[in-house]
Design an enzyme around this catalytic site. Structure first.
Site, PDB file in Angstrom:
ATOM      1  N   ASP A 188      -5.935  -0.472  -4.382  1.00 59.46           N
ATOM      2  CA  ASP A 188      -6.881  -1.240  -3.580  1.00 59.46           C
ATOM      3  C   ASP A 188      -6.195  -1.916  -2.392  1.00 59.46           C
ATOM      4  OD1 ASP A 188      -8.814  -0.623  -5.499  1.00 59.46           O
ATOM      5  OD2 ASP A 188      -8.308  -2.388  -6.688  1.00 59.46           O
ATOM      6  N   TYR A 257       2.188  -0.136 -14.131  1.00 60.07           N
ATOM      7  CA  TYR A 257       1.862  -1.208 -13.194  1.00 60.07           C
ATOM      8  C   TYR A 257       2.639  -2.466 -13.555  1.00 60.07           C
ATOM      9  CZ  TYR A 257      -2.081   1.298 -11.095  1.00 60.07           C
ATOM     10  OH  TYR A 257      -2.856   2.198 -10.419  1.00 60.07           O
TER      11      TYR A 257
END
Length: 468
Positions: A188, A257
């Site tokens: 994003d 992540y």
């Protein structure tokens, strides 16, 4: 008076006649150049990659301003790595380009660009060159860009910056679609990465890529070439040749992540207890932004979810990180999981709320809550079978210097803010405000909810029916 006017009119007629003659000369020259361009084979030496500056005369003519607009030091560096042996035809082409620039407005300079549009050719693409499917490992600092994907209308994106660099380096051998381009993840806006992976067909120095053992030292130094063109906040860390069936998204075995945060008054033990509940295969529809039109399966597998200290302290606070590993992730899944863990860390929710949200029978509709910030999130790595990324010693040295410089610059900026903080009086602890927030807090399972998947898909089907 009349004599003066007659003299002026005669001078104007003479100037018009001279201009007409010049136009005819330019049209003749234009026709000659068109014949040269149409017969040009853009011959690039087999043992050398064509230069960005002098790759081929017809590429030059199709975009005569591209090299002119490059910074001088970038052009010089690229020519050093990419330019073929001296070629008089190239020098002649350069002279023609400079002559074209001197007749701005005549239409000569951009004539071949118009021709390329008519014939379907694309500037910056060398379809006649040797090519190979290559995977690139990419890092980027996401604060400046509007996410990774360039499918939206907002620029810049990490993807658009990468393709601009590929075009300038003359590494593309086909359009984006024809080059079999794929990416591992769509991060994003604001999200960073240290191990994003993309793959596509790129120009190669090796004529017969599929034949026998290859000496990769003779291949284009993709890392070095691209990093000299890319913006400061985007870098290629390595490259590797991959098989024809390689797909950066679908052949990825796992993603990792990392989410950074300051400990403050968070209860890390309770957060870790809740984080452990995510491990395994679950339906994560209450921990993502649901896209019912394109996604029907919300089951994903988390293989690891740990919280640890980073050994960095500031103003009696400690930097911590969450490491999340899984085979694949849903849209905003990591940020939603982190947001719920923060609520637990602040003592506003119990770790058992994770069990309730993972039970879609008990909780079929996602409660409304705010996602965690995107800035501390990093796509740390992507795992593939038989994908050994390489980087030349020269490119590695430049990368290390660049990243160290960037790190030191940000550390200096951080110290400036720290210096300003030291000039302020210490704020008083406001325990009453904290207590007031806790009293006004609405538990997740008592909040308004979003539509369920079934309700969303029914709405999508209704729209499709109405459109028919």
């Amino acid at each position: 008076m009349a004599a003066a006017e007659a003299e002026t009119a005669a001078a104007l007629r003479a100037e018009v006649a001279a201009l007409r003659m010049r136009v005819q000369e330019l049209e003749t020259e234009n026709q000659r150049l068109a014949k040269v361009a149409s017969s040009c084979t853009c011959g690039i030496k087999e043992d050398s990659i064509g230069s960005v500056a002098v790759a081929s005369p017809c590429l030059y003519r199709s975009n005569p301003e591209a090299q002119h607009n490059e910074k001088f030091h970038q052009s010089s560096a690229l020519e050093k790595d990419l330019s073929p042996p001296f070629d008089h035809t190239v020098v002649s082409a350069e002279r023609e380009i400079h002559r074209n620039r001197n007749v701005k407005g005549s239409g000569l300079a951009d004539d071949s660009s118009k021709r390329a549009k008519r014939t379907g050719q694309q500037v910056g693409i060398l379809s006649h060159c040797s090519k190979r499917l290559v995977a690139l490992k990419v890092m980027y600092f996401g604060q400046r860009c509007y996410g990774f994907s360039s499918e939206g209308n907002t620029e810049p994106t990490v993807e658009s910056e990468i393709f601009k660099a590929l075009e300038r380096a003359k590494l593309l051998v086909a359009s984006r679609k024809e080059s079999c381009y794929s990416r591992c993840g769509r991060t994003d806006k604001g999200v960073s990465a240290s191990g994003q992976v993309i793959s596509l067909y790129l120009r190669s120095n090796i004529k017969d890529v599929g034949g026998g053992t290859l000496d990769e030292r003779s291949e284009i130094d993709y890392v070095k070439v691209l990093n000299r063109i890319l913006p400061q906040d985007i870098r290629v860390l390595g490259w590797c040749p991959v098989a024809a069936d390689f797909h950066a998204r679908f052949t990825c075995l796992g993603r990792e992540y990392k989410y950074l945060f300051w400990k403050q008054d968070l209860d890390i033990l309770e957060m870790q207890k809740a984080a452990s509940k995510f491990v395994g295969e679950h339906d994560f529809r209450n921990f993502c932004k649901m896209d019912a039109a394109n996604v029907s399966n919300y089951r994903r597998r988390i293989t690891e979810f740990t919280i640890s200290a980073c050994d960095i302290r500031s103003s009696n606070d400690e930097l911590c990180s969450m490491t999340i590993k899984g085979t694949a992730f849903l849209w905003h899944q990591v940020r939603c999981m982190v947001a719920v863990l923060f609520l637990i860390g602040h003592g506003l929710e119990s770790p058992s709320v994770v069990d309730s949200l993972l039970d879609i029978t008990k909780t079929p509709r996602k409660p409304q809550y705010k996602m965690a910030s995107e800035l501390p999130l990093i796509l740390r790595s992507c795992q593939f079978d038989k994908a050994d990324f390489m980087c030349s010693s020269d490119a590695s040295r430049s990368l290390t210097e660049h990243l160290n410089d960037e790190y030191h610059q940000y550390m200096l900026q951080a110290e400036i803010f720290h210096e300003a903080l030291s000039c302020l009086p210490l704020p008083e602890s406001n325990s009453l405000e904290t207590l007031h927030k806790k009293r006004n807090y609405i538990p997740l399972l008592s909040r308004q909810t979003e539509p369920s998947y079934e309700e969303r898909i029914a709405k999508v089907k209704t729209k499709l029916t109405d459109n028919l």
